[in-house]
Each structure stands twice: as structure tokens, then as C-alpha cells.
Motif scaffolding. Structure first.
Motif, PDB file in Angstrom:
ATOM      1  N   ALA A 245       0.875  -1.214  -0.069  1.00 54.48           N
ATOM      2  CA  ALA A 245      -0.190   0.017   0.022  1.00 54.48           C
ATOM      3  C   ALA A 245       1.045   1.291  -0.041  1.00 54.48           C
ATOM      4  CB  ALA A 245      -0.850  -0.017   1.214  1.00 54.48           C
ATOM      5  N   GLY A 246       1.992   1.267   0.159  1.00 56.43           N
ATOM      6  CA  GLY A 246       2.935   2.187   0.255  1.00 56.43           C
ATOM      7  C   GLY A 246       3.552   2.726  -0.977  1.00 56.43           C
ATOM      8  N   LYS A 247       4.565   3.541  -0.926  1.00 58.63           N
ATOM      9  CA  LYS A 247       5.324   3.967  -2.055  1.00 58.63           C
ATOM     10  C   LYS A 247       5.864   2.994  -2.948  1.00 58.63           C
ATOM     11  CE  LYS A 247       5.832   8.872  -0.522  1.00 58.63           C
ATOM     12  NZ  LYS A 247       6.777   9.740  -0.298  1.00 58.63           N
ATOM     13  N   LEU A 248       5.937   3.086  -4.275  1.00 57.69           N
ATOM     14  CA  LEU A 248       6.542   2.208  -5.111  1.00 57.69           C
ATOM     15  C   LEU A 248       7.356   2.897  -6.201  1.00 57.69           C
ATOM     16  CD1 LEU A 248       3.803  -0.215  -5.759  1.00 57.69           C
ATOM     17  CD2 LEU A 248       5.948  -1.018  -4.604  1.00 57.69           C
ATOM     18  N   VAL A 249       8.294   2.649  -6.613  1.00 56.20           N
ATOM     19  CA  VAL A 249       9.107   3.241  -7.602  1.00 56.20           C
ATOM     20  C   VAL A 249       9.506   2.057  -8.943  1.00 56.20           C
ATOM     21  CG1 VAL A 249      10.120   5.378  -6.468  1.00 56.20           C
ATOM     22  CG2 VAL A 249      11.378   3.183  -6.542  1.00 56.20           C
ATOM     23  N   THR A 250       9.394   2.314  -9.894  1.00 50.37           N
ATOM     24  CA  THR A 250       9.923   1.415 -11.088  1.00 50.37           C
ATOM     25  C   THR A 250      11.495   1.459 -11.042  1.00 50.37           C
ATOM     26  OG1 THR A 250       7.850   2.125 -12.324  1.00 50.37           O
ATOM     27  CG2 THR A 250       9.804   0.964 -13.458  1.00 50.37           C
ATOM     28  N   VAL A 251      11.998   0.331 -11.150  1.00 48.74           N
ATOM     29  CA  VAL A 251      13.417   0.192 -11.365  1.00 48.74           C
ATOM     30  C   VAL A 251      13.886  -0.571 -12.711  1.00 48.74           C
ATOM     31  CG1 VAL A 251      13.960   0.278  -8.630  1.00 48.74           C
ATOM     32  CG2 VAL A 251      13.435  -1.766  -9.888  1.00 48.74           C
ATOM     33  N   ALA A 252      12.770  -1.304 -13.281  1.00 49.46           N
ATOM     34  CA  ALA A 252      13.155  -1.914 -14.409  1.00 49.46           C
ATOM     35  C   ALA A 252      11.970  -2.173 -15.187  1.00 49.46           C
ATOM     36  CB  ALA A 252      14.040  -3.253 -14.099  1.00 49.46           C
ATOM     37  N   MET A 253      11.944  -2.441 -16.401  1.00 50.48           N
ATOM     38  CA  MET A 253      10.863  -2.552 -17.431  1.00 50.48           C
ATOM     39  C   MET A 253      11.768  -3.374 -18.485  1.00 50.48           C
ATOM     40  SD  MET A 253       8.300  -0.210 -19.560  1.00 50.48           S
ATOM     41  CE  MET A 253       7.668   0.585 -18.131  1.00 50.48           C
ATOM     42  N   ASP A 254      11.610  -4.560 -18.505  1.00 54.01           N
ATOM     43  CA  ASP A 254      12.303  -5.536 -19.323  1.00 54.01           C
ATOM     44  C   ASP A 254      11.819  -5.313 -21.011  1.00 54.01           C
ATOM     45  OD1 ASP A 254      14.061  -5.959 -17.244  1.00 54.01           O
ATOM     46  OD2 ASP A 254      13.126  -7.948 -16.992  1.00 54.01           O
ATOM     47  N   GLU A 255      12.678  -5.482 -21.882  1.00 50.00           N
ATOM     48  CA  GLU A 255      12.389  -5.639 -23.443  1.00 50.00           C
ATOM     49  C   GLU A 255      10.988  -5.586 -23.775  1.00 50.00           C
ATOM     50  OE1 GLU A 255      13.898  -8.458 -26.833  1.00 50.00           O
ATOM     51  OE2 GLU A 255      13.629  -9.360 -25.061  1.00 50.00           O
ATOM     52  N   VAL A 256      10.580  -4.457 -24.169  1.00 46.70           N
ATOM     53  CA  VAL A 256       9.435  -3.843 -25.005  1.00 46.70           C
ATOM     54  C   VAL A 256       9.697  -4.016 -26.255  1.00 46.70           C
ATOM     55  CG1 VAL A 256       7.583  -2.494 -25.023  1.00 46.70           C
ATOM     56  CG2 VAL A 256       8.695  -2.555 -22.751  1.00 46.70           C
ATOM     57  N   VAL A 257       8.899  -4.878 -26.900  1.00 46.54           N
ATOM     58  CA  VAL A 257       9.079  -4.873 -28.156  1.00 46.54           C
ATOM     59  C   VAL A 257       7.779  -4.738 -28.958  1.00 46.54           C
ATOM     60  CG1 VAL A 257       9.218  -6.235 -30.381  1.00 46.54           C
ATOM     61  CG2 VAL A 257      11.049  -6.750 -28.368  1.00 46.54           C
ATOM     62  N   PHE A 258       7.563  -3.510 -29.641  1.00 48.79           N
ATOM     63  CA  PHE A 258       6.253  -3.315 -30.375  1.00 48.79           C
ATOM     64  C   PHE A 258       5.883  -4.357 -31.610  1.00 48.79           C
ATOM     65  CE2 PHE A 258       7.258   0.417 -27.897  1.00 48.79           C
ATOM     66  CZ  PHE A 258       6.059   0.626 -27.190  1.00 48.79           C
ATOM     67  N   ARG A 259       4.860  -4.980 -31.499  1.00 49.38           N
ATOM     68  CA  ARG A 259       4.486  -6.176 -32.426  1.00 49.38           C
ATOM     69  C   ARG A 259       3.307  -5.655 -33.450  1.00 49.38           C
ATOM     70  NH1 ARG A 259       5.100 -10.367 -28.165  1.00 49.38           N
ATOM     71  NH2 ARG A 259       7.230 -10.619 -28.190  1.00 49.38           N
ATOM     72  N   ALA A 260       2.864  -4.341 -32.944  1.00 44.20           N
ATOM     73  CA  ALA A 260       1.607  -4.010 -33.908  1.00 44.20           C
ATOM     74  C   ALA A 260       1.619  -2.597 -33.549  1.00 44.20           C
ATOM     75  CB  ALA A 260       0.398  -4.573 -33.681  1.00 44.20           C
ATOM     76  N   PRO A 261       1.035  -1.854 -34.433  1.00 46.76           N
ATOM     77  CA  PRO A 261       0.954  -0.199 -33.898  1.00 46.76           C
ATOM     78  C   PRO A 261      -0.412   0.020 -33.287  1.00 46.76           C
ATOM     79  CG  PRO A 261       0.497  -0.522 -36.406  1.00 46.76           C
ATOM     80  CD  PRO A 261       0.937  -1.808 -35.856  1.00 46.76           C
ATOM     81  N   VAL A 262      -0.361   1.115 -32.887  1.00 46.13           N
ATOM     82  CA  VAL A 262      -1.784   1.506 -31.856  1.00 46.13           C
ATOM     83  C   VAL A 262      -2.312   2.660 -32.730  1.00 46.13           C
ATOM     84  CG1 VAL A 262      -3.002   2.361 -30.093  1.00 46.13           C
ATOM     85  CG2 VAL A 262      -1.005   0.519 -29.851  1.00 46.13           C
ATOM     86  N   HIS A 263      -3.536   2.676 -33.057  1.00 44.77           N
ATOM     87  CA  HIS A 263      -4.159   3.780 -33.903  1.00 44.77           C
ATOM     88  C   HIS A 263      -5.198   4.889 -33.107  1.00 44.77           C
ATOM     89  CE1 HIS A 263      -2.476   2.096 -37.487  1.00 44.77           C
ATOM     90  NE2 HIS A 263      -3.107   0.977 -36.924  1.00 44.77           N
TER      91      HIS A 263
END
Length: 130
Positions: free
Chosen positions: A51-69
Motif C-alpha cells: 500500500a505504500g510508495k513504489l518506484v519503477t526500477v526496471a522494465m524489461d524488453e518492450v518490443v512493439f509488435r503492432a501499431p496502435v491507432h
């Protein structure tokens, strides 16, 4: 997750209709908009454990497979992969429903997000302790 398995029975952490303000120079949705929503969806899921504070330390490999419109309704589905001593790892799957209401869903991308629990000074704290 594969492109054939839209999670119809699950509730997404976030759903958002993409607007013209979200576009890049090519007229599709800017990847940074999707990345920001992945980060938020990861935090929504992680807050089920802390319930407390959270911070992002990593986001692993994001590969865009299709565009968003513009007009697509994008859903960010999450589930917890691991709860550690001070961190929570979340899987985020991103799907776009073309032209919101069409019923056609396209798999866009996926990511694993690691969030760390912190106190007011930014020091790590155990999961569940605010």
C-alpha cells in the motif's frame, strides 16, 4: 502470451482510448505513451501487495509488435510474477481493440516491470510495510 489468446475473461488494470494528442510524427500512437501506461499498470498490480510508495526500477524488453491507432481502446492486463523482500515483479500484456467497439483485438506488446517499495526518503522497505 500469444496473439491468438486475447484474455477476454480478465479485467485489465487500465483501459484507455487513444486520442490524437497521443500520436507520433507518423500518425500512430507514440511508443512513450504506451510505455507510460505499462508503468502505471505495473504499479496498479504491485499495489495489491504493497500500500505504500513504489518506484519503477526496471522494465524489461518492450518490443512493439503492432501499431496502435487513434480511436483504439488499449487494455493493459497484469499479473504478479514474483513478490520479493523489497520488490514486486509484474507482467503486463498490452492489447488494442481496433476503433473501440469493433471487436477486433490485436496484441501490441508485453513487458515485465519491477517495482521497489520505498519509504519517504527513498530507502527500500519490505513489501507490505509502508
Amino acid at each position: 502470451m500469444s496473439e491468438e489468446s486475447y484474455p477476454a475473461g480478465r479485467c485489465p488494470a487500465i483501459r484507455r482510448v487513444m486520442m490524437p494528442r497521443d500520436t507520433n510524427a507518423f500518425g500512430t500512437i507514440f511508443g512513450g505513451v504506451i510505455l507510460a501506461e505499462i508503468d502505471l499498470a505495473g504499479a496498479v498490480q504491485a499495489h495489491h501487495h504493497h500500500a505504500g510508495k513504489l518506484v519503477t526500477v526496471a522494465m524489461d524488453e518492450v518490443v512493439f509488435r503492432a501499431p496502435v491507432h487513434v480511436g483504439d481502446c488499449v487494455s493493459f492486463f497484469t499479473h504478479t510474477l514474483k513478490v520479493g523482500k523489497t520488490s514486486i515483479r509484474v507482467k503486463v500484456d498490452v492489447w488494442a481493440e481496433r476503433r473501440f467497439g469493433s471487436g477486433k483485438h490485436v496484441f501490441v506488446t508485453e513487458a515485465e516491470v519491477t517495482m521497489v517499495c520505498v519509504d519517504d526518503q527513498g530507502n527500500k522497505v519490505p513489501v507490505g510495510k509502508s
